[in-house]
Motif scaffolding. Structure first.
Motif, PDB file in Angstrom:
ATOM      1  N   ALA A 101       0.822  -1.216   0.000  1.00 46.65           N
ATOM      2  CA  ALA A 101       0.000   0.000   0.000  1.00 46.65           C
ATOM      3  C   ALA A 101       0.854   1.264   0.000  1.00 46.65           C
ATOM      4  N   LEU A 102       2.155   1.114   0.163  1.00 42.27           N
ATOM      5  CA  LEU A 102       3.033   2.275   0.323  1.00 42.27           C
ATOM      6  C   LEU A 102       4.047   2.462  -0.804  1.00 42.27           C
ATOM      7  N   ILE A 103       4.321   1.412  -1.568  1.00 42.31           N
ATOM      8  CA  ILE A 103       5.462   1.487  -2.488  1.00 42.31           C
ATOM      9  C   ILE A 103       5.223   2.395  -3.691  1.00 42.31           C
ATOM     10  N   ASP A 104       3.941   2.721  -4.005  1.00 41.38           N
ATOM     11  CA  ASP A 104       3.728   3.638  -5.127  1.00 41.38           C
ATOM     12  C   ASP A 104       3.737   5.097  -4.689  1.00 41.38           C
ATOM     13  N   GLU A 105       3.986   5.343  -3.404  1.00 38.19           N
ATOM     14  CA  GLU A 105       4.188   6.711  -2.929  1.00 38.19           C
ATOM     15  C   GLU A 105       5.504   7.230  -3.523  1.00 38.19           C
ATOM     16  N   PRO A 106       5.467   8.380  -4.219  1.00 39.52           N
ATOM     17  CA  PRO A 106       6.685   8.889  -4.863  1.00 39.52           C
ATOM     18  C   PRO A 106       7.873   9.059  -3.915  1.00 39.52           C
ATOM     19  N   VAL A 181      13.230  -2.130  -2.509  1.00 37.83           N
ATOM     20  CA  VAL A 181      14.192  -1.043  -2.710  1.00 37.83           C
ATOM     21  C   VAL A 181      13.802  -0.255  -3.949  1.00 37.83           C
ATOM     22  N   SER A 182      13.711   1.067  -3.796  1.00 41.64           N
ATOM     23  CA  SER A 182      13.358   1.895  -4.953  1.00 41.64           C
ATOM     24  C   SER A 182      14.535   1.942  -5.921  1.00 41.64           C
ATOM     25  N   LYS A 183      14.206   2.058  -7.196  1.00 41.33           N
ATOM     26  CA  LYS A 183      15.261   2.146  -8.200  1.00 41.33           C
ATOM     27  C   LYS A 183      16.050   3.448  -8.058  1.00 41.33           C
ATOM     28  N   SER A 184      15.404   4.480  -7.516  1.00 39.44           N
ATOM     29  CA  SER A 184      16.132   5.734  -7.292  1.00 39.44           C
ATOM     30  C   SER A 184      17.228   5.540  -6.255  1.00 39.44           C
ATOM     31  N   LEU A 185      16.952   4.740  -5.219  1.00 40.86           N
ATOM     32  CA  LEU A 185      17.992   4.457  -4.229  1.00 40.86           C
ATOM     33  C   LEU A 185      19.096   3.611  -4.857  1.00 40.86           C
ATOM     34  N   GLY A 208       8.103  -2.021 -11.178  1.00 40.96           N
ATOM     35  CA  GLY A 208       8.074  -0.700 -11.803  1.00 40.96           C
ATOM     36  C   GLY A 208       9.188   0.175 -11.289  1.00 40.96           C
ATOM     37  N   SER A 209       8.885   1.006 -10.311  1.00 42.89           N
ATOM     38  CA  SER A 209       9.909   1.885  -9.738  1.00 42.89           C
ATOM     39  C   SER A 209      10.585   1.272  -8.516  1.00 42.89           C
ATOM     40  N   VAL A 210      10.190   0.023  -8.205  1.00 45.17           N
ATOM     41  CA  VAL A 210      10.686  -0.647  -7.000  1.00 45.17           C
ATOM     42  C   VAL A 210      11.023  -2.098  -7.329  1.00 45.17           C
ATOM     43  N   LEU A 211      12.082  -2.614  -6.700  1.00 45.14           N
ATOM     44  CA  LEU A 211      12.399  -4.028  -6.782  1.00 45.14           C
ATOM     45  C   LEU A 211      12.062  -4.697  -5.452  1.00 45.14           C
ATOM     46  N   LYS A 212      11.393  -5.835  -5.519  1.00 42.66           N
ATOM     47  CA  LYS A 212      11.129  -6.636  -4.325  1.00 42.66           C
ATOM     48  C   LYS A 212      12.116  -7.791  -4.307  1.00 42.66           C
ATOM     49  N   ILE A 213      12.832  -7.933  -3.194  1.00 39.21           N
ATOM     50  CA  ILE A 213      13.883  -8.943  -3.089  1.00 39.21           C
ATOM     51  C   ILE A 213      13.530  -9.940  -1.990  1.00 39.21           C
ATOM     52  N   VAL A 214      13.514 -11.212  -2.334  1.00 38.32           N
ATOM     53  CA  VAL A 214      13.322 -12.268  -1.347  1.00 38.32           C
ATOM     54  C   VAL A 214      14.586 -13.116  -1.366  1.00 38.32           C
ATOM     55  N   ALA A 215      15.363 -13.018  -0.308  1.00 33.74           N
ATOM     56  CA  ALA A 215      16.647 -13.714  -0.244  1.00 33.74           C
ATOM     57  C   ALA A 215      16.564 -15.005   0.550  1.00 33.74           C
ATOM     58  N   CYS A 216      15.447 -15.191   1.248  1.00 37.16           N
ATOM     59  CA  CYS A 216      15.282 -16.356   2.107  1.00 37.16           C
ATOM     60  C   CYS A 216      13.783 -16.621   2.239  1.00 37.16           C
ATOM     61  N   GLU A 217      13.392 -17.871   2.405  1.00 30.22           N
ATOM     62  CA  GLU A 217      11.973 -18.200   2.475  1.00 30.22           C
ATOM     63  C   GLU A 217      11.293 -17.626   3.708  1.00 30.22           C
ATOM     64  N   GLN A 218      12.058 -17.333   4.744  1.00 27.35           N
ATOM     65  CA  GLN A 218      11.520 -16.757   5.964  1.00 27.35           C
ATOM     66  C   GLN A 218      12.309 -15.501   6.320  1.00 27.35           C
TER      67      GLN A 218
END
Length: 241
Positions: A101-106, A181-185, A208-218
């Motif tokens: 709900a927050l990641i599309d906030e500029p 992590v935002s692509k701008s960062l 889109g403007s953000v990457l979601k990273i899952v490095a571990c199942e938990q």
């Protein structure tokens, strides 16, 4: 429970009620709850919070409810805003929905889901904390706190802990699984996006403007083994740390 940390650029501070508006739709289970303003102790219904924030022209807020809390504040010297949601998300799915709900906030910069107990001890430096909780610390590396006598004390050296976090200008140097992590960062940190997306042991989703990273199942809960390796790898790629 899964705790959540979200970082925004400092410009969002002037419209902080918008953060609450974004969260409300994901917190329907709490709509009948009484909440407390953690700053003043004032009690109110969950549905009254937005009006209360606007009437009192609140920029920072600290709302306590259902044994948990939601806190939004400005870290002025680091030019960032920080949102902490603690002890409310009882599943990774709920944590995901709150962050979604927050990641599309500029102004969005980054977010992570983390285990509070693991995070606590990975960042604990004061030996008194270990002794008060009867947690063994003799095996941990130590260093001076760097203060002049008589304030000099020995503290735990957390500089190599995989789960440590450090406030930086505009962002927080911290890793989590999952994390966003935002692509701008990424651009500001000179991170090679392709390199990150090609790491075999990571699941990286382009939002889109953000990457979601899952490095571990938990969520990360260990500073040894595969979890430690994944945290160190994330740090190296994202923060060169």
């Amino acid at each position: 429970m899964f705790d959540i940390e979200v970082v925004f650029s400092e410009g969002l501070y002037d419209s902080s009620p918008n953060v609450w508006v974004r969260l409300v739709q994901q917190l329907n289970d709490f709509k009948e709850f009484e909440v407390i303003d953690g700053f003043t102790g004032k009690k109110m219904l969950f549905g009254e919070v937005l009006r209360y924030l606007k009437q009192n022209k609140r920029k920072s807020f600290f709302v306590e409810l259902a044994g948990g809390s939601i806190e939004f504040s400005l870290v002025a010297d680091k030019e960032l805003c920080r949102l902490d949601i603690k002890n409310l998300a009882n599943s990774l799915e709920m944590a995901h929905s709150l962050i979604a709900a927050l990641i599309d906030e500029p102004a969005f910069v980054q977010a992570r889901v983390y285990d509070a107990e693991y995070d606590r001890w990975q960042n604990a430096e004061n030996i008194t904390l270990f002794e008060a909780a009867n947690v063994e610390h003799s095996h941990l590396p130590k260093k001076s706190n760097g203060l002049p006598f008589p304030l000099t004390q020995e503290v735990v050296d957390i500089s190599n802990n995989p789960g440590r976090w450090v406030l930086r200008k505009g962002y927080i140097e911290a890793v989590g699984s999952p994390m966003w992590v935002s692509k701008s960062l990424l651009n500001s940190l000179d991170v090679d996006e392709k390199e990150l997306m090609n790491v075999d042991c990571f699941s990286v989703e382009n939002l889109g403007s953000v990457l979601k990273i899952v490095a571990c199942e938990q969520c990360f809960t260990a500073d040894v083994g595969i979890q430690a390796e994944r945290q160190v790898m994330l740090r190296k790629i994202l923060f060169k740390a």
